[in-house]
Design an enzyme around this catalytic site. Structure first.
Site, mmCIF file in Angstrom:
data_model
loop_
_atom_site.group_PDB
_atom_site.id
_atom_site.type_symbol
_atom_site.label_atom_id
_atom_site.label_comp_id
_atom_site.label_asym_id
_atom_site.label_seq_id
_atom_site.Cartn_x
_atom_site.Cartn_y
_atom_site.Cartn_z
ATOM 1 N N LYS A 107 0.854 -1.196 0.000
ATOM 2 C CA LYS A 107 0.000 0.000 0.000
ATOM 3 C C LYS A 107 0.879 1.231 0.000
ATOM 4 O O LYS A 107 2.009 1.193 0.500
ATOM 5 C CB LYS A 107 -0.885 0.016 1.254
ATOM 6 N N GLY A 219 -20.694 6.524 2.571
ATOM 7 C CA GLY A 219 -19.722 6.831 1.535
ATOM 8 C C GLY A 219 -20.416 7.076 0.224
ATOM 9 O O GLY A 219 -21.540 6.590 -0.008
ATOM 10 N N ASN A 222 -16.209 5.942 -5.266
ATOM 11 C CA ASN A 222 -16.291 4.936 -6.309
ATOM 12 C C ASN A 222 -16.934 3.625 -5.822
ATOM 13 O O ASN A 222 -17.815 3.067 -6.475
ATOM 14 C CB ASN A 222 -14.859 4.702 -6.808
HETATM 15 N N1 GLU Z 1 -7.198 0.220 -3.448
HETATM 16 C C1 GLU Z 1 -7.968 -0.952 -3.729
HETATM 17 C C2 GLU Z 1 -8.078 -1.833 -2.501
HETATM 18 O O1 GLU Z 1 -7.916 -1.388 -1.373
HETATM 19 C C3 GLU Z 1 -7.475 -1.681 -4.958
HETATM 20 C C4 GLU Z 1 -6.058 -2.161 -4.904
HETATM 21 C C5 GLU Z 1 -5.542 -2.681 -6.239
HETATM 22 O O2 GLU Z 1 -6.283 -2.723 -7.192
HETATM 23 O O3 GLU Z 1 -4.369 -3.034 -6.269
HETATM 24 O O4 GLU Z 1 -8.395 -2.977 -2.606
#
Ligand code: GLU
Length: 428
Positions: A107, A219, A222
């Site tokens: 992350k 929320g 998206n």
């Molecule tokens: N940010 C999204 C999540 O928390 C997608 C992560 C991704 O596609 O790598 O799952």
């Protein structure tokens, strides 16, 4: 909507420790998996439009890559912290493992408020983030994606910077790209749709017709918007949506007993997922307190905003009618509230299962980008549904067989898969 004393990393570790104990995980594997393998903390100087220079703090954390390159989004948020990124990277590892895709967990983030930055400043920030980390990420190392307040445009700036540094075209470096630039059809919808695929399965298992159900959502970004749309298409009724109001700098719940039309949501929200209160009033919504979404007499609660939204201060307000909590957000229920929910009889679809649709589609995007061959949207969504449905059923069946809380059952599956990979590699 956040509490300064809440620490998501402690929450993620407490969840892990609980299940490590249940499955009797050995000490070395516990030590390996309860913390990230690698972390990068860096500064990003950005030339602002007024000619000044501002220094932003950026992060990339690789929790575990035993099963494949690390994978996970980059979040732009003023309340981002190193511990938030650590927790989110850990949840990414479990997320990729529960849907059984060959990726690990990572992350990234930047402490910033993109709503206060011009397009040019955002572009320079994205490029600056990549410049600081360009040799420690990449298609076979660690693959970023969008997260809270980042989108396809940010991903393309990041890709362009990465390709400039490495001197080639590497579309598999990042996912969530614009469709015309190597993105996958269905990626934008994937996380929200995935949440609803799991809700559909849960309801079917309970013998409840989705058309007779109602939901309240927190929320309007998206995830929430696409979850709302598909839920409504399948016949469900949305009675309340809670969202941040940018002008007032606070959150409200918007309720309508007649039902809210999910198709209208894109018309009343900005691109950061904030509802315009005056437009919501025009739609006939009642404006209520920020926590009112949680008190609704509905069958399904979908927290799809941020961490720590269901906590000791509001968990008692959940209606007795609620049968399912589908965690669209990462870590929306804190440890103390989770103890109460666990014993309440509510069926929880845990975050790293419920919202795994995004990363699953990111994996499909990588496969398409690497093969330079792109699928039709129907094919993407059908494959997504299959992956989400089989992951959901495996968790539900294990929970039923082992008399386990669903969150614990999902953890058992994920931790076992990751521990097995680490053992096969000879790490532990
Ligand atoms: N940010 C999204 C999540 O928390 C997608 C992560 C991704 O596609 O790598 O799952």
């Amino acid at each position: 909507m956040t509490s300064s004393t809440y620490n998501p990393y402690e929450n993620a570790q407490a969840q892990f420790d609980r299940v490590a104990e249940i499955i009797g995980l050995d000490y070395a594997t516990r030590q390996l998996l309860r913390q990230p393998m690698k972390e990068y903390h860096f500064t990003i100087p950005v030339r602002m439009d007024d000619g000044s220079t501002r220094i932003f703090n950026g992060y990339r954390v690789k929790h575990n890559d035993a099963r494949g390159p690390a994978k996970g989004g980059i979040r732009f948020h003023p309340e981002e912290t190193a511990d938030t990124v650590r927790a989110l990277s850990m949840w990414m590892t479990w997320k990729c493992a529960v849907v059984d895709i060959p990726l690990g967990g990572g992350k990234g983030g930047v402490i910033c408020d993109p709503r206060q930055l011009s397009e040019g400043e955002q572009e320079r920030l994205c490029r600056g983030w990549v410049r600081q980390i360009a040799w420690d990420v990449g298609p076979v190392i660690d693959v970023p994606a969008p997260d809270v307040m980042t989108n396809a445009k940010h991903m393309l700036w990041m890709l362009d910077e990465f390709e400039t540094i490495h001197g080639g075209r590497y579309p598999g470096f990042i996912t969530g790209k614009p469709v015309e630039m190597g993105g996958s059809l269905g990626r934008t919808e994937a996380t929200g749709y995935g949440v609803v695929y799991t809700i559909r399965e849960a309801l079917e298992g309970m013998g409840i017709d989705i058309q007779n159900t109602s939901a309240s959502i927190q929320g309007c970004g998206n995830v929430a918007q696409y979850a709302a749309q598909l839920y409504q298409e399948l016949g469900g009724h949305i009675v309340s949506i809670a969202c941040w109001d940018h002008a007032d700098q606070m959150a409200y719940s918007y309720a309508n007993e007649e039902g809210l039309d999910a198709r209208e949501l894109p018309n009343i929200t900005d691109r950061y997922g904030c509802i315009d209160k005056s437009k919501a009033l025009d739609m006939g919504c009642k404006v209520q307190s920020c926590d009112a979404w949680i008190e609704q007499d509905v069958d399904i609660l979908i927290p799809a905003a941020m961490e720590n939204q269901i906590n000791l201060a509001n968990v008692d307000k959940i209606s007795k009618k609620v049968k399912i909590i589908a965690e669209g957000a990462n870590g929306p229920v804190n440890t103390q509230a989770d103890k109460i929910i666990r014993n309440s009889g509510i069926f929880v679809i845990p975050d790293f299962l419920a919202n795994a649709g995004g990363v699953t589609c990111s994996y499909f995007e990588q496969v398409q980008s690497n093969a330079n061959y792109y699928w039709e949207k129907d094919e993407v969504l059908q494959k997504l549904d299959q992956k989400m449905t089989s992951a959901f059923r495996a968790v539900r069946d294990l929970a039923a067989r082992g008399n386990l809380y669903t969150r614990d059952a999902a953890y058992v599956i994920s931790i076992n898969r990751v521990a097995h990979a680490a053992k096969m590699r000879g790490w532990v």
